[in-house]
Design an enzyme around this catalytic site. Structure first.
Site, PDB file in Angstrom:
ATOM      1  N   VAL A  99      35.796  30.399  33.833  1.00 15.13           N
ATOM      2  CA  VAL A  99      35.761  31.539  34.999  1.00 15.13           C
ATOM      3  C   VAL A  99      37.126  32.020  34.855  1.00 15.13           C
ATOM      4  O   VAL A  99      38.238  31.138  34.378  1.00 15.13           O
ATOM      5  CB  VAL A  99      35.050  31.591  35.933  1.00 15.13           C
ATOM      6  CG1 VAL A  99      33.554  30.769  36.167  1.00 15.13           C
ATOM      7  CG2 VAL A  99      35.719  29.800  36.396  1.00 15.13           C
ATOM      8  N   SER A 100      37.688  32.753  34.883  1.00 11.51           N
ATOM      9  CA  SER A 100      39.114  33.005  34.926  1.00 11.51           C
ATOM     10  C   SER A 100      39.705  32.701  35.937  1.00 11.51           C
ATOM     11  O   SER A 100      38.998  32.870  37.158  1.00 11.51           O
ATOM     12  CB  SER A 100      39.352  34.761  34.633  1.00 11.51           C
ATOM     13  OG  SER A 100      38.935  35.274  35.188  1.00 11.51           O
ATOM     14  N   THR A 101      41.279  32.600  36.016  1.00  7.17           N
ATOM     15  CA  THR A 101      41.468  32.969  37.611  1.00  7.17           C
ATOM     16  C   THR A 101      41.475  33.986  38.216  1.00  7.17           C
ATOM     17  O   THR A 101      41.072  33.703  39.608  1.00  7.17           O
ATOM     18  CB  THR A 101      43.779  32.474  37.399  1.00  7.17           C
ATOM     19  OG1 THR A 101      43.500  31.506  36.595  1.00  7.17           O
ATOM     20  CG2 THR A 101      44.504  32.531  38.750  1.00  7.17           C
TER      21      THR A 101
END
Length: 682
Positions: free
Chosen positions: A56-58
């Protein structure tokens, strides 16, 4: 989908307990991994072994999609398929534009995948975006796994790349992810461009003299003059116009308590940079400066043209003209060489962040002085003076050691090649396969168009309507064809980069094998030039121990300058030189010689020489006499093969880290670059 390669492997590289203990896991990630550990199992005979990869990205995290959101779904999918979950890898807060070499857990997954026998059969991800949004993060990873006999399963959509249909779906999904990334980038960069063109605040550094008005208010934030900074800037201008000296101006400001925004005293360089910078001097900021703009393949700025953002002025036109005229009158004095080349000047970074430059301390000791020190006109840091010889020797010896360690450079070369993540991909095979698909699709397109026109005419359509219907029929084929051609072009570019990386790695090894033996013999100017070619920077981690006050020990210096070790005055050693020394009326001559060797080892001052060796000043007189007559050198010649210890050094090199950008093509032509001091061919 693939054949199981045997029993599941121990967790090894992928174990959170056994690797990368410095990595701090979030509570959410730790809970997820702990829960998944409970369901990990050994594969039954004939059962496919799966690993889960989660990312998951920020931005995803900000939207509430944590690592567990996808983790639970992937684990349930693996169980539903009847696969054995043997491991899990999770990168939390990493962008999809990063390739697997830049994501810790994905990098560990690949290390494990390359082991033999094959430790798992497939990698399950929640959706294509987990692999990557950029083509260069997506395809090289998928292809390398395919070549290793490991396939990729997409949970969202329930498909994999073991069939042509699955590969086609994956390619279309990758195209959508790439398009989405470009849209996000363009939207973000386009918004910044529009804001800059309207004179708004684009974020980032706020120059001294200004502050952000309406910060956080969409479409309303902009830079305005900060009233609290005006007294400092106006006083600085007045003093500099009068004195025409940046060090003097900085000293006046500091004395009057007009400090920097952080409350620290001004250095003259920092003050000069502020006063003559675009914001203060020219009342403007240039957004996306042309020299720093990232260009596309056509040589045009990728994210937009440069924009000049006008700011409210600090000074009137008359005041600005006076400041500019005074600055033009201040000429930089030429550097004082004094016959010595300081090979590390401006390449040493001090603990306070300034640079060290060559300096002759007290007119006697060559060394390096921090530009942030008060004596250099800086802000008054406490970085200590570094003696030149010992500091340069410490750096150069490590430099030669690195280039002389062939095995180490071979590893660097392998890592260098590995920077291009396509190293393990058969690019020629991939390109040939894509060309075959493109050729087939073009034939399909031709046939489809012909049939569509024929059917339309048979139904009574006009020529124009028939052409329109044919165009509609082949539109999906055109889109897929464009996708394949784009991927083929990208793959050809990756292949070229991989070949280039391999050549650079071979060049690096050639450099090591042909050059490292000659590095010790380079002249100071050639050393300086080589460090310049390699763009070497040395960061000082801590202050060095200072030498004692006074004149450096000439006796220890004699040993250093002649490349000698200081011998131990044993009975056997004394018998070898006793006949050279005259008897002394007041002292035991052997004790005096032993005292001189003691001083050469310790650097003790003459006045503090232990009494057992005689009166210090008197012993000094005898050393001077024996040195001038050549007796001392003759005695040390007789003891040269008896070993000993290093002579005293009044200075000790600080702890340092050295960073070098190796550019083999420059070094391999170093004979020309260094004036013949380093040859690239035997």
């Amino acid at each position: 989908m693939g054949d199981p390669g045997g029993a599941a492997t121990p967790r090894g590289l992928a174990s959170r307990e056994g690797t990368d203990m410095n990595q701090v896991l979030t509570d959410e990630k730790q809970r997820l991994l702990t829960a998944i550990d409970a369901v990990l199992k050994t594969a039954e005979p004939g059962q496919l072994r799966a690993v889960a990869y989660l990312r998951v990205s920020t931005e995803d995290q900000k939207k509430g999609y944590g690592i567990s959101y996808t983790g639970k779904r992937v684990v349930r999918h693996i169980a539903k398929k009847g696969w054995a979950l043997v491991d899990v890898f999770a990168d939390e807060g990493f962008s999809g534009s990063l390739d697997h070499t830049q994501r810790p857990d994905l990098g560990r997954l690949m290390e494990l995948a390359r082991q033999k026998p094959r430790p798992f059969d497939l990698v399950a991800v929640h959706e294509e975006r987990a692999i990557g949004r950029a083509d260069r993060a997506f395809w090289p990873w998928v292809w390398e796994l395919e070549d290793l006999g490991i396939f990729t399963a997409i949970v969202k959509g329930d498909y994999d790349n073991t069939t042509d249909e699955g590969r086609s779906r994956m390619r279309k999904a990758a195209d959508r992810a790439e398009d989405e990334r470009i849209i996000i980038r363009d939207r973000t960069q386009g918004g910044l461009q529009e804001k800059a063109e309207e004179g708004g605040y684009t974020g980032g550094f706020v120059p001294f003299g200004y502050e952000v008005e309406n910060q956080g208010v969409k479409g309303e934030s902009r830079l305005v003059v900060k009233e609290a900074d005006l007294p400092t800037l106006r006083r600085a201008r007045t003093v500099f116009v009068a004195k025409k000296s940046w060090p003097d101006t900085a000293a006046v400001l500091n004395a009057e308590g007009l400090f920097t925004r952080s409350g620290k005293p001004w250095s003259h360089r920092n003050l000069q940079k502020i006063m003559l910078g675009d914001p203060v001097l020219n009342s403007r900021i240039i957004f996306r400066k042309e020299k720093k703009a990232k260009l596309d393949r056509d040589g045009k700025p990728m994210y937009g043209e440069s924009v000049v953002i006008e700011l409210p002025p600090i000074f009137s036109e008359e005041e600005r003209a006076e400041l500019l005229e005074a600055a033009q009158l201040v000429k930089k004095a030429p550097p004082v060489r004094r016959g010595r080349v300081y090979i590390l000047s401006s390449r040493l970074i001090s603990p306070c962040g300034e640079k060290y430059t060559g300096h002759l301390k007290n007119g006697k000791t060559p060394g390096y002085r921090c530009n942030g020190s008060a004596s250099a006109g800086g802000h008054g840091c406490d970085c200590l003076f570094l003696e030149a010889d010992v500091t340069e020797e410490a750096v150069w010896s490590k430099f030669c050691e690195a280039l002389g360690d062939i095995e180490r450079l071979r590893k660097v070369a392998e890592d260098w090649t590995g920077v291009n993540q396509g190293q393990n991909i058969n690019h020629a095979e991939r390109i040939a396969d894509l060309e075959k698909q493109i050729k087939t699709l073009r034939r399909t397109k031709t046939v489809t168009m012909s049939l569509a026109i024929r059917e339309a005419i048979a139904e009574g359509a006009t020529d124009e309507d028939a052409e329109a219907q044919a165009a509609a029929a082949v539109r999906p084929l055109n889109e897929e064809l464009a996708s394949l051609e784009s991927l083929k072009a990208e793959t050809e570019a990756w292949a070229a980069e991989t070949a280039e990386a391999g050549q650079r790695a071979r060049d690096l090894l050639q450099l090591a094998e042909t050059a490292h033996k000659r590095l010790e013999n380079l002249k100071p100017e050639q050393k300086r030039r080589l460090l310049e070619l390699l763009d070497t920077t040395v960061t000082v981690k801590g202050n060095a121990r200072q030498g004692r006050a006074g004149t450096p020990c000439a006796l220890a210096g004699w040993f250093r300058e002649n490349g000698r070790l200081v011998p131990e005055m044993t009975d056997e050693a004394w018998q070898a030189v006793a006949d050279l020394f005259p008897k002394l009326r007041k002292y035991d001559v052997r004790k005096v010689v032993d005292g001189l060797l003691y001083k050469a080892r310790t650097g003790v001052q003459w006045a503090k020489l232990p009494a057992e060796y005689g009166h210090g000043p008197s012993v000094h007189t005898m050393w001077t006499r024996w040195h001038k007559t050549g007796l001392w050198e003759q005695a040390m010649d007789r003891l040269a093969d008896r070993g000993g210890v290093e002579p005293f050094r009044p200075w000790v090199a600080p702890s340092m880290s050295i960073r070098t950008w190796v550019i083999p093509e420059l070094l391999l032509d170093a004979e020309q670059n260094l004036g013949g001091g380093l040859r690239s061919r035997a």
